[in-house]
Scaffold this active site. Sequence first.
Site, mmCIF file in Angstrom:
data_model
loop_
_atom_site.group_PDB
_atom_site.id
_atom_site.type_symbol
_atom_site.label_atom_id
_atom_site.label_comp_id
_atom_site.label_asym_id
_atom_site.label_seq_id
_atom_site.Cartn_x
_atom_site.Cartn_y
_atom_site.Cartn_z
ATOM 1 N N ARG A 120 0.814 -1.243 0.000
ATOM 2 C CA ARG A 120 0.000 0.000 0.000
ATOM 3 C C ARG A 120 0.836 1.276 0.000
ATOM 4 N NH1 ARG A 120 -3.062 -3.147 3.632
ATOM 5 N NH2 ARG A 120 -4.767 -4.126 2.519
ATOM 6 N N LYS A 142 3.025 11.114 -11.866
ATOM 7 C CA LYS A 142 2.148 10.234 -12.649
ATOM 8 C C LYS A 142 2.879 8.913 -12.850
ATOM 9 C CE LYS A 142 -0.761 13.318 -15.343
ATOM 10 N NZ LYS A 142 -1.103 13.796 -16.702
ATOM 11 N N GLU A 184 9.201 16.991 -25.632
ATOM 12 C CA GLU A 184 8.582 17.462 -24.378
ATOM 13 C C GLU A 184 9.200 18.801 -23.947
ATOM 14 O OE1 GLU A 184 5.960 15.980 -23.233
ATOM 15 O OE2 GLU A 184 6.105 13.811 -23.480
ATOM 16 N N LYS A 226 7.411 22.562 -15.204
ATOM 17 C CA LYS A 226 6.558 21.446 -14.784
ATOM 18 C C LYS A 226 6.234 21.538 -13.295
ATOM 19 C CE LYS A 226 5.219 16.783 -15.072
ATOM 20 N NZ LYS A 226 5.248 15.506 -15.761
ATOM 21 N N GLU A 236 -4.424 16.904 -11.634
ATOM 22 C CA GLU A 236 -4.997 17.269 -12.930
ATOM 23 C C GLU A 236 -6.502 17.522 -12.893
ATOM 24 O OE1 GLU A 236 -2.908 15.453 -16.283
ATOM 25 O OE2 GLU A 236 -4.800 15.480 -17.383
ATOM 26 N N ARG A 240 -3.182 21.396 -14.952
ATOM 27 C CA ARG A 240 -2.152 20.399 -15.294
ATOM 28 C C ARG A 240 -2.383 19.780 -16.679
ATOM 29 N NH1 ARG A 240 0.921 15.781 -11.675
ATOM 30 N NH2 ARG A 240 2.033 14.882 -13.455
ATOM 31 N N ASN A 244 -0.402 18.167 -21.416
ATOM 32 C CA ASN A 244 -0.710 17.115 -22.391
ATOM 33 C C ASN A 244 -0.877 17.660 -23.802
ATOM 34 O OD1 ASN A 244 -0.738 14.948 -20.566
ATOM 35 N ND2 ASN A 244 -2.742 15.597 -19.832
ATOM 36 N N HIS A 247 -0.786 15.304 -26.751
ATOM 37 C CA HIS A 247 -0.769 13.926 -26.258
ATOM 38 C C HIS A 247 -2.017 13.138 -26.666
ATOM 39 C CE1 HIS A 247 2.668 15.359 -24.087
ATOM 40 N NE2 HIS A 247 2.825 14.255 -23.393
ATOM 41 N N HIS A 251 -1.135 9.844 -28.220
ATOM 42 C CA HIS A 251 -1.484 8.537 -27.649
ATOM 43 C C HIS A 251 -2.251 7.701 -28.672
ATOM 44 C CE1 HIS A 251 -1.123 9.933 -23.168
ATOM 45 N NE2 HIS A 251 0.037 9.697 -23.736
ATOM 46 N N HIS A 264 7.301 7.644 -27.731
ATOM 47 C CA HIS A 264 6.314 8.560 -27.146
ATOM 48 C C HIS A 264 6.582 10.004 -27.605
ATOM 49 C CE1 HIS A 264 3.616 10.333 -24.202
ATOM 50 N NE2 HIS A 264 4.612 11.109 -23.793
HETATM 51 P P1 NAD Z 1 12.212 4.633 -22.390
HETATM 52 O O1 NAD Z 1 12.072 4.562 -20.938
HETATM 53 O O2 NAD Z 1 11.688 3.507 -23.203
HETATM 54 O O3 NAD Z 1 13.751 4.857 -22.744
HETATM 55 C C1 NAD Z 1 14.120 4.964 -24.088
HETATM 56 C C2 NAD Z 1 15.253 4.014 -24.464
HETATM 57 O O4 NAD Z 1 16.490 4.563 -24.026
HETATM 58 C C3 NAD Z 1 15.169 2.634 -23.853
HETATM 59 O O5 NAD Z 1 15.609 1.694 -24.790
HETATM 60 C C4 NAD Z 1 16.132 2.729 -22.683
HETATM 61 O O6 NAD Z 1 16.638 1.481 -22.298
HETATM 62 C C5 NAD Z 1 17.212 3.588 -23.272
HETATM 63 N N1 NAD Z 1 18.006 4.343 -22.323
HETATM 64 C C6 NAD Z 1 17.597 4.958 -21.200
HETATM 65 N N2 NAD Z 1 18.571 5.692 -20.686
HETATM 66 C C7 NAD Z 1 19.654 5.529 -21.469
HETATM 67 C C8 NAD Z 1 20.963 6.047 -21.465
HETATM 68 N N3 NAD Z 1 21.360 6.953 -20.567
HETATM 69 N N4 NAD Z 1 21.824 5.640 -22.428
HETATM 70 C C9 NAD Z 1 21.423 4.772 -23.391
HETATM 71 N N5 NAD Z 1 20.175 4.277 -23.473
HETATM 72 C C10 NAD Z 1 19.300 4.662 -22.523
HETATM 73 O O7 NAD Z 1 11.523 5.953 -22.975
HETATM 74 P P2 NAD Z 1 11.385 7.452 -22.436
HETATM 75 O O8 NAD Z 1 11.268 8.283 -23.642
HETATM 76 O O9 NAD Z 1 12.374 7.780 -21.418
HETATM 77 O O10 NAD Z 1 9.966 7.437 -21.684
HETATM 78 C C11 NAD Z 1 8.785 7.180 -22.381
HETATM 79 C C12 NAD Z 1 7.735 6.750 -21.396
HETATM 80 O O11 NAD Z 1 7.499 7.798 -20.460
HETATM 81 C C13 NAD Z 1 6.399 6.423 -22.020
HETATM 82 O O12 NAD Z 1 5.919 5.216 -21.505
HETATM 83 C C14 NAD Z 1 5.509 7.573 -21.597
HETATM 84 O O13 NAD Z 1 4.155 7.204 -21.474
HETATM 85 C C15 NAD Z 1 6.088 7.936 -20.284
HETATM 86 N N6 NAD Z 1 5.830 9.319 -19.860
HETATM 87 C C16 NAD Z 1 5.357 9.506 -18.612
HETATM 88 C C17 NAD Z 1 5.147 10.776 -18.155
HETATM 89 C C18 NAD Z 1 4.706 10.996 -16.736
HETATM 90 O O14 NAD Z 1 4.354 12.117 -16.389
HETATM 91 N N7 NAD Z 1 4.751 9.995 -15.902
HETATM 92 C C19 NAD Z 1 5.415 11.878 -18.979
HETATM 93 C C20 NAD Z 1 5.903 11.650 -20.248
HETATM 94 C C21 NAD Z 1 6.118 10.352 -20.688
HETATM 95 N N1 GLY Z 2 3.221 14.487 -18.768
HETATM 96 C C1 GLY Z 2 2.023 15.103 -18.328
HETATM 97 C C2 GLY Z 2 1.899 15.281 -16.865
HETATM 98 O O1 GLY Z 2 2.782 14.949 -16.110
HETATM 99 O O2 GLY Z 2 0.896 15.747 -16.409
#
Ligand code: NAD
Ligand code: GLY
Length: 360
Positions: A120, A142, A184, A226, A236, A240, A244, A247, A251, A264
């Site tokens: 939890r 998030k 972003e 942010k 949100e 907030r 997006n 997005h 998406h 993404h």
């Molecule tokens: P990812 O986590 O898939 O990383 C991208 C690639 O880079 C992967 O293959 C990873 O292994 C590699 N990698 C990571 N760090 C590295 C480094 N320093 N050197 C070499 N390779 C490296 O993708 P991302 O773009 O970081 O994140 C995308 C995800 O984030 C999506 O699932 C998206 O929905 C989510 N997201 C969440 C929020 C939120 O607010 N929580 C906001 C935006 C995106």
């Molecule tokens: N990436 C959108 C949010 O964090 O609200």
Amino acid sequence: MKTLTVDLGERSYPIFIGSELVERAELFSEYIAGKQVCIVTNDTVAKLYLAGLEQALSDASREVHSVVLPDGEQYKNLETLNLIFDELLQQRFNRSVTLIALGGGVIGDMTGFAAACYQRGVNFIQIPTTLLSMVDSSVGGKTGVNHPLGKNMIGAFYQPQAVVADVAVLKTLPPRELAAGVAEVIKYGLICDYEFFEWLEANIARVMAGDVDALAYCIERSCQNKAQVVAQDEREGGIRAILNLGHTFGHAIETAQGYGAWLHGEAVGAGMVMALDLSQRMGLISQADLSRAVTLIKRANLPVVAPADMTETQFFELMSVDKKVQDGRLRLVLLNSLGEAFVTSDIDRSLLSQTIGACR
Ligand code: NAD
Ligand code: GLY
């Protein structure tokens, strides 16, 4: 090193931004309450940075364990999430365990969700290793996983204890991933920071070349923006949603193409162009402003059109499961001007059709 704060009362936390921070355990030891630590990473990042982090955390009084997940957006699901719980239970980790997310947004979102659910709720620290995760996903709480019917549909708001953004790890990031993060970064300029948008127009070549100072500035400015938005509206309920921009379209692209086919950030790049195209068709921004934004997004090596094989029906169907939909009404983030976004459900369906037709 710069330190910013996400101001959320008793759940406030620092964002450390600097170089060579992953191995500076004294920075984040203070945020590890108990003796048990579980690092969650993937098989790509593990090869690069896991040993250094494990070494930095090693301490006779501490039990450090690592879980290495398969790499990829296609693994951001409940099945992979369960591997984290399997390990935590097999290792008999208790409620005082601290999870550490070492990786990009996929690892950060899954680790955060695991932390929200395990017994939890346990503490967690974000060590983002992609540009996208440093400027966006590690900040704001998030967390979650994808469902075959919709992106990030299963999750929770759950804030970390600290975020450690180490610019030095970006040197190993593939250029396509860097570009995805820049999507972003540009987003903040478009939604709330016109001065930053102008800075990006002048400095995008340095950013794309991996200039450490330019990247550090992008991370700092993005996190400042942010943090300000999240502090006003953590869950949100209102403002907030401007984070997006693009997005809802993005998406839909990611889901239609199969998770992982489009990154993404790439989907957000094309999605922002669609949101701005609609803003222009609705008379909110000028053609000149639309062109400026499209030029910047193109210079960041991002797609500015959606996949040609996506139909209008597919867009409408996938956009209708967006989290911003309220009472069955689609809501979109649009621009009033460069640097000023708003959320509206007052959308002319025929203009939206024109945008979908024009941006493929
Ligand atoms: P990812 O986590 O898939 O990383 C991208 C690639 O880079 C992967 O293959 C990873 O292994 C590699 N990698 C990571 N760090 C590295 C480094 N320093 N050197 C070499 N390779 C490296 O993708 P991302 O773009 O970081 O994140 C995308 C995800 O984030 C999506 O699932 C998206 O929905 C989510 N997201 C969440 C929020 C939120 O607010 N929580 C906001 C935006 C995106
Ligand atoms: N990436 C959108 C949010 O964090 O609200």
